[in-house]
Structures are given as C-alpha cells and as structure tokens.
Design a protein around this motif. Structure first.
Motif, PDB file in Angstrom:
ATOM      1  N   LEU A 156     -35.480 -30.839  -4.306  1.00 47.64           N
ATOM      2  CA  LEU A 156     -35.137 -31.648  -3.141  1.00 47.64           C
ATOM      3  C   LEU A 156     -36.179 -31.482  -2.054  1.00 47.64           C
ATOM      4  O   LEU A 156     -36.674 -30.371  -1.800  1.00 47.64           O
ATOM      5  CB  LEU A 156     -33.772 -31.237  -2.587  1.00 47.64           C
ATOM      6  CG  LEU A 156     -32.523 -31.879  -3.200  1.00 47.64           C
ATOM      7  CD1 LEU A 156     -32.409 -31.554  -4.680  1.00 47.64           C
ATOM      8  CD2 LEU A 156     -31.272 -31.420  -2.460  1.00 47.64           C
ATOM      9  N   ASN A 157     -36.494 -32.601  -1.378  1.00 46.42           N
ATOM     10  CA  ASN A 157     -37.408 -32.593  -0.242  1.00 46.42           C
ATOM     11  C   ASN A 157     -36.894 -33.571   0.808  1.00 46.42           C
ATOM     12  O   ASN A 157     -36.347 -34.633   0.472  1.00 46.42           O
ATOM     13  CB  ASN A 157     -38.821 -33.012  -0.655  1.00 46.42           C
ATOM     14  CG  ASN A 157     -39.559 -31.925  -1.409  1.00 46.42           C
ATOM     15  OD1 ASN A 157     -40.091 -30.999  -0.806  1.00 46.42           O
ATOM     16  ND2 ASN A 157     -39.577 -32.032  -2.741  1.00 46.42           N
ATOM     17  N   GLY A 158     -37.064 -33.210   2.074  1.00 48.39           N
ATOM     18  CA  GLY A 158     -36.685 -34.142   3.132  1.00 48.39           C
ATOM     19  C   GLY A 158     -36.221 -33.437   4.391  1.00 48.39           C
ATOM     20  O   GLY A 158     -36.099 -32.208   4.438  1.00 48.39           O
ATOM     21  N   GLU A 159     -35.988 -34.245   5.431  1.00 48.57           N
ATOM     22  CA  GLU A 159     -35.554 -33.733   6.732  1.00 48.57           C
ATOM     23  C   GLU A 159     -34.276 -34.440   7.154  1.00 48.57           C
ATOM     24  O   GLU A 159     -34.137 -35.651   6.982  1.00 48.57           O
ATOM     25  CB  GLU A 159     -36.635 -33.946   7.795  1.00 48.57           C
ATOM     26  CG  GLU A 159     -36.255 -33.415   9.168  1.00 48.57           C
ATOM     27  CD  GLU A 159     -37.286 -33.729  10.243  1.00 48.57           C
ATOM     28  OE1 GLU A 159     -37.060 -33.353  11.411  1.00 48.57           O
ATOM     29  OE2 GLU A 159     -38.311 -34.365   9.912  1.00 48.57           O
ATOM     30  N   TYR A 160     -33.365 -33.668   7.716  1.00 45.83           N
ATOM     31  CA  TYR A 160     -32.095 -34.199   8.217  1.00 45.83           C
ATOM     32  C   TYR A 160     -31.976 -33.897   9.710  1.00 45.83           C
ATOM     33  O   TYR A 160     -32.423 -32.846  10.177  1.00 45.83           O
ATOM     34  CB  TYR A 160     -30.910 -33.555   7.500  1.00 45.83           C
ATOM     35  CG  TYR A 160     -30.928 -33.681   5.995  1.00 45.83           C
ATOM     36  CD1 TYR A 160     -30.348 -34.771   5.355  1.00 45.83           C
ATOM     37  CD2 TYR A 160     -31.511 -32.694   5.205  1.00 45.83           C
ATOM     38  CE1 TYR A 160     -30.353 -34.875   3.970  1.00 45.83           C
ATOM     39  CE2 TYR A 160     -31.526 -32.794   3.828  1.00 45.83           C
ATOM     40  CZ  TYR A 160     -30.945 -33.887   3.217  1.00 45.83           C
ATOM     41  OH  TYR A 160     -30.956 -33.980   1.845  1.00 45.83           O
ATOM     42  N   ARG A 161     -31.347 -34.817  10.429  1.00 44.81           N
ATOM     43  CA  ARG A 161     -31.070 -34.607  11.854  1.00 44.81           C
ATOM     44  C   ARG A 161     -29.569 -34.730  12.110  1.00 44.81           C
ATOM     45  O   ARG A 161     -28.810 -35.172  11.256  1.00 44.81           O
ATOM     46  CB  ARG A 161     -31.801 -35.647  12.698  1.00 44.81           C
ATOM     47  CG  ARG A 161     -33.292 -35.457  12.764  1.00 44.81           C
ATOM     48  CD  ARG A 161     -33.690 -34.319  13.711  1.00 44.81           C
ATOM     49  NE  ARG A 161     -35.135 -34.162  13.754  1.00 44.81           N
ATOM     50  CZ  ARG A 161     -35.919 -34.794  14.623  1.00 44.81           C
ATOM     51  NH1 ARG A 161     -35.390 -35.622  15.494  1.00 44.81           N
ATOM     52  NH2 ARG A 161     -37.213 -34.596  14.607  1.00 44.81           N
ATOM     53  N   TYR A 162     -29.175 -34.340  13.317  1.00 48.76           N
ATOM     54  CA  TYR A 162     -27.804 -34.501  13.808  1.00 48.76           C
ATOM     55  C   TYR A 162     -26.794 -33.766  12.906  1.00 48.76           C
ATOM     56  O   TYR A 162     -25.667 -34.221  12.708  1.00 48.76           O
ATOM     57  CB  TYR A 162     -27.415 -35.983  13.896  1.00 48.76           C
ATOM     58  CG  TYR A 162     -28.547 -36.897  14.261  1.00 48.76           C
ATOM     59  CD1 TYR A 162     -29.229 -36.744  15.478  1.00 48.76           C
ATOM     60  CD2 TYR A 162     -28.989 -37.902  13.404  1.00 48.76           C
ATOM     61  CE1 TYR A 162     -30.283 -37.574  15.817  1.00 48.76           C
ATOM     62  CE2 TYR A 162     -30.038 -38.731  13.733  1.00 48.76           C
ATOM     63  CZ  TYR A 162     -30.687 -38.568  14.938  1.00 48.76           C
ATOM     64  OH  TYR A 162     -31.734 -39.383  15.260  1.00 48.76           O
ATOM     65  N   ALA A 170     -30.924 -20.864   0.833  1.00 50.94           N
ATOM     66  CA  ALA A 170     -31.683 -21.170  -0.386  1.00 50.94           C
ATOM     67  C   ALA A 170     -33.177 -21.238  -0.075  1.00 50.94           C
ATOM     68  O   ALA A 170     -33.589 -21.683   1.011  1.00 50.94           O
ATOM     69  CB  ALA A 170     -31.207 -22.490  -0.984  1.00 50.94           C
ATOM     70  N   ALA A 171     -33.992 -20.801  -1.021  1.00 52.31           N
ATOM     71  CA  ALA A 171     -35.448 -20.801  -0.822  1.00 52.31           C
ATOM     72  C   ALA A 171     -35.952 -22.222  -0.568  1.00 52.31           C
ATOM     73  O   ALA A 171     -35.622 -23.149  -1.303  1.00 52.31           O
ATOM     74  CB  ALA A 171     -36.136 -20.223  -2.055  1.00 52.31           C
ATOM     75  N   GLY A 172     -36.709 -22.379   0.504  1.00 54.54           N
ATOM     76  CA  GLY A 172     -37.257 -23.686   0.849  1.00 54.54           C
ATOM     77  C   GLY A 172     -36.438 -24.455   1.867  1.00 54.54           C
ATOM     78  O   GLY A 172     -36.886 -25.489   2.367  1.00 54.54           O
ATOM     79  N   ALA A 173     -35.242 -23.961   2.199  1.00 53.96           N
ATOM     80  CA  ALA A 173     -34.388 -24.620   3.203  1.00 53.96           C
ATOM     81  C   ALA A 173     -34.559 -23.932   4.550  1.00 53.96           C
ATOM     82  O   ALA A 173     -34.456 -22.706   4.649  1.00 53.96           O
ATOM     83  CB  ALA A 173     -32.926 -24.572   2.768  1.00 53.96           C
ATOM     84  N   LEU A 184     -35.776 -29.496   3.945  1.00 55.57           N
ATOM     85  CA  LEU A 184     -35.826 -29.007   2.568  1.00 55.57           C
ATOM     86  C   LEU A 184     -37.232 -29.234   2.033  1.00 55.57           C
ATOM     87  O   LEU A 184     -37.722 -30.361   2.042  1.00 55.57           O
ATOM     88  CB  LEU A 184     -34.807 -29.735   1.694  1.00 55.57           C
ATOM     89  CG  LEU A 184     -33.349 -29.722   2.141  1.00 55.57           C
ATOM     90  CD1 LEU A 184     -32.479 -30.488   1.146  1.00 55.57           C
ATOM     91  CD2 LEU A 184     -32.833 -28.296   2.309  1.00 55.57           C
ATOM     92  N   LYS A 185     -37.877 -28.177   1.593  1.00 52.51           N
ATOM     93  CA  LYS A 185     -39.227 -28.276   1.068  1.00 52.51           C
ATOM     94  C   LYS A 185     -39.268 -27.657  -0.328  1.00 52.51           C
ATOM     95  O   LYS A 185     -39.216 -26.427  -0.471  1.00 52.51           O
ATOM     96  CB  LYS A 185     -40.222 -27.582   1.994  1.00 52.51           C
ATOM     97  CG  LYS A 185     -41.667 -27.774   1.569  1.00 52.51           C
ATOM     98  CD  LYS A 185     -42.634 -27.192   2.593  1.00 52.51           C
ATOM     99  CE  LYS A 185     -44.081 -27.434   2.174  1.00 52.51           C
ATOM    100  NZ  LYS A 185     -45.046 -26.875   3.161  1.00 52.51           N
ATOM    101  N   ASP A 186     -39.322 -28.517  -1.316  1.00 55.48           N
ATOM    102  CA  ASP A 186     -39.353 -28.073  -2.713  1.00 55.48           C
ATOM    103  C   ASP A 186     -38.217 -27.105  -3.012  1.00 55.48           C
ATOM    104  O   ASP A 186     -38.431 -26.043  -3.617  1.00 55.48           O
ATOM    105  CB  ASP A 186     -40.704 -27.419  -3.044  1.00 55.48           C
ATOM    106  CG  ASP A 186     -41.863 -28.405  -2.958  1.00 55.48           C
ATOM    107  OD1 ASP A 186     -41.648 -29.590  -3.261  1.00 55.48           O
ATOM    108  OD2 ASP A 186     -42.974 -27.985  -2.579  1.00 55.48           O
TER     109      ASP A 186
END
Length: 388
Positions: free
Chosen positions: A150-156, A190-193, A212-214
């Motif tokens: 999983l990769n990506g950015e979340y807001r709010y 979790a690793a990468g979070a 989340l990065k890899d």
C-alpha cells in the motif's frame, strides 16, 4: 420500529448523562484539548473498562454488550452535549462499524475483542482536498505475492495519530470511481506507516494525516472482497454519518440550554434579557431546530440498526443518513451561532464555552459531508436512483 426509548435505553442515556457531567466538565475539556493526544488516557480506560462503552454494539460473541445503534446514538448525543474529548467516534463510529460490515470472522475475533478491551481504532480513506465519496480514495494497493503493498496519503483522519488500529481504503492502481477499492486493517505501528497530528479549528477533536509508504500486508489484512469494497465502505460511512448526526443533536441542545441559562442571568435595562420577546423568539427557533434534528437522527439510528442486522428496511440507510446529517448540521451550527449572539458577542471569547460548541458545530458540519453535499446526494437518490 419503536420510536420511543425502552426502559433500558432510557437508563443507558441517563447513566451516560450523569457520568459525562462528572468527568467531562468545562475544565476537563479545556485541559484535554490543549494536549496533542487530545484526551485523558485514564478517562479512556475508565470509559472502556468500567463503563464498557466501546463494546456497546459489538456482538457478545466478540466480547461486546450486543446492544444496538439507537443506544449508540443516545450515547453520542450526550457526548456532544459535553464535548467529550475521547477517541469514541473514531473507534466506535468508524472502527467498530467497519469491522462489523467488512471484517472477516478472524478480524472480528481479533480486533473487536481488542477494542472492547480498550484499544482505539480509526478509518482513513480521504485524500487531501477530496469529498467523502469514492473519488476520495486515492491511496493505491498492488498485489505482492499472497499479500499487498500500500502507498498513499490520507487527511482528516479522526484521532489518526493516536489510534492503535488502522482501517484504510485504497484502490488498485489505474482504477477509477467505485471500481478497484479495497479495505485493509493493520496495526498503526506497521512498518512504513507514519502519522502526523494536524491542528484544526476544533481543538476538542483531533485529526491527523497518515502516510503509507510501501506498507506490506499479508492476505489476512484484506477486508471484504479485493477491488469490490466500495459498497461496504459506503455503508460504513453512512453509519458513521448517523453517529455524527446524533452528536450534533447534543451540540445543538446544549447550545440552546446554556444560552437560555445565560439570558436568564444577564440583566439589561433593569430586567433579565430572557424576558424580552425577541430573545424568546430566538430561543423558540433554536428549540424547533433541535427537535427536528433529534427526530431525524433517531430515525436514522433505527434504520442503521436494520442495516447492521441485514433487514430490508436497512436499504434506506443512505437516504436516512443524508437527511439526518443535513438537518443536524444545520441545527448545530444555527444554535451555536445564535448562542454566541445571545451571549452578546462575548460568547466568541475564550472565557465562554459556547465558542467551543460553535467550533465543534462547524467541524462536524464538514465531517463526512456538509448539509449541501448531503442534500445534493438526496437529490441524486430521488432523481437518478443513485445511493452515493
């Protein structure tokens, strides 16, 4: 459906009111909101271990009390009245409902039991600058052997910087709209979070960004069906919307009550300002708003119960949630704004609590869609037969 509280529901409501009046005083709220965590950990342990509120509508098979959504709504209303600083909405309104709707049996056994014991959870699905629909899911997932990356950015993300358990939505790379969306559950460490607290106008409820990065997850982290989880996510968001609406009823009611109390004490031109007809008219308008909102919120809570049980009436959840959120958002913001006016303008200063209710009203108005967004969604449902 029964549209009056049973004796048990009334007892739950009264118990919540009495407990919260004792532990969520104005001083306690101001102390908690000044911290980055945003709540008192000792109070959360008391709420979890003694009151067992996070376990409220968790089935008994998973360590819960096995009650319903109406009881949850009654509790959310009382929390709104005192601006409780606690990760309850994130954990129960989002986390528990997500597991109930989309979790596997193994996930329910593991995570619902942990939440009932005091662990916190939240749901992350929105990309920066998005609206609460399928297009908000911008994080991506890709197959990695038997697992996922999983990769990506979340807001709010409500209480996203302190939650123990994360439930995240991501879409398969290259997919659009409602296609390709999956849900995953993972430990927050979790690793990468990574997470970051985002200060907002409403200091009484914390939000965060999550990156989340890899992040590599096993197959056991997948909830629902890979690439086909949007209907489940939409249902989860509607359930959370009903919970927010119930909280807004409490905000609207307390804005009315505290303002009436103030006007009965404030003396101008030799008489209390509550004796003036214009003030009475304003208070009457506020009462009308809160009563209409309460009716909409508890009707939606009844529909939410039906939806969680898988009954036919549950098909109206999206409509009921939008009606409730539109009414309750308007009522909370109207009453809090009128409350500041009835305080003569000084209500917006830090000395008075009504300004905290005004900020909570505004933040919950935009949370999971404001009134205009939900009225637009209702129009689409009526004209086009769409559910979201």
């Amino acid at each position: 459906m029964e549209f009056r509280f049973t004796e048990e529901q009334q007892m739950i409501r009264d118990t919540a009111e009495a407990f919260l009046a004792e532990v969520s005083t104005a001083a306690a709220v101001r102390a908690a909101m000044a911290t980055e965590r945003g709540y008192d950990e000792a109070l959360w342990r008391q709420i979890s271990e003694e009151m067992m509120w996070p376990a409220l509508h968790i089935p008994e098979a998973y360590g819960g009390l096995g009650l319903g959504f109406v009881e949850l709504a009654a509790m959310q209303e009382q929390m709104g009245r005192v601006l409780l600083c606690a990760p309850f909405l994130a954990t129960v309104g989002l986390g528990v409902n997500a597991l109930l709707v989309a979790g596997t049996e193994e996930q329910k056994q593991q995570y619902l039991a942990a939440i009932a014991a005091g662990s916190t959870a939240t749901l992350a699905f929105m990309a920066p600058g998005s609206r609460p629909d399928a297009h908000a899911v911008q994080a991506t997932w890709a197959a990695d052997g038997d697992g996922f990356v999983l990769n990506g950015e979340y807001r709010y993300v409500l209480d996203g910087h302190t939650a123990d358990i994360l439930i995240v939505a991501a879409r398969e790379a290259g997919s659009e709209g409602e296609a390709g969306i999956s849900l995953f559950v993972l430990p927050a460490d979790a690793a990468g979070a990574s997470h970051e607290w985002l200060p907002t106008m409403d200091q009484t409820r914390k939000q965060a960004s999550i990156t989340l990065k890899d992040v590599k997850l096993g197959a056991d982290a997948l909830m629902d069906e890979a690439g086909a989880a949007w209907p489940a996510l939409a249902k989860i968001l509607d359930l959370a919307t009903v919970a927010v609406a119930a909280e807004q009823v409490g905000v609207a009611q307390q804005s009315l009550d505290s303002s009436v109390a103030y006007t009965t004490e404030r003396v101008q031109f030799g008489r209390t300002i509550a004796s003036y007809q214009a003030i009475k008219h304003k208070a009457a308008d506020m009462m009308l708003k809160v009563e209409a909102a309460r009716s909409a919120a508890y009707y939606a809570a009844c529909i939410a119960d039906e939806a969680l049980a898988g009954n036919p009436l549950g098909a109206g959840l999206a409509e009921a949630a939008s009606i409730a959120k539109a009414y309750c958002s308007d009522a909370a913001f109207f009453n809090a704004g009128c409350g500041i006016q009835l305080h003569g303008g000084v209500g917006i200063t830090a000395e008075y609590d009504i300004q905290l209710y005004f900020k909570r009203a505004k933040s919950t108005e935009t949370l999971l869609g404001d009134g205009a967004w939900h009225r637009e969604r209702l129009a689409r449902q009526l004209l086009d037969g769409e559910a979201a």
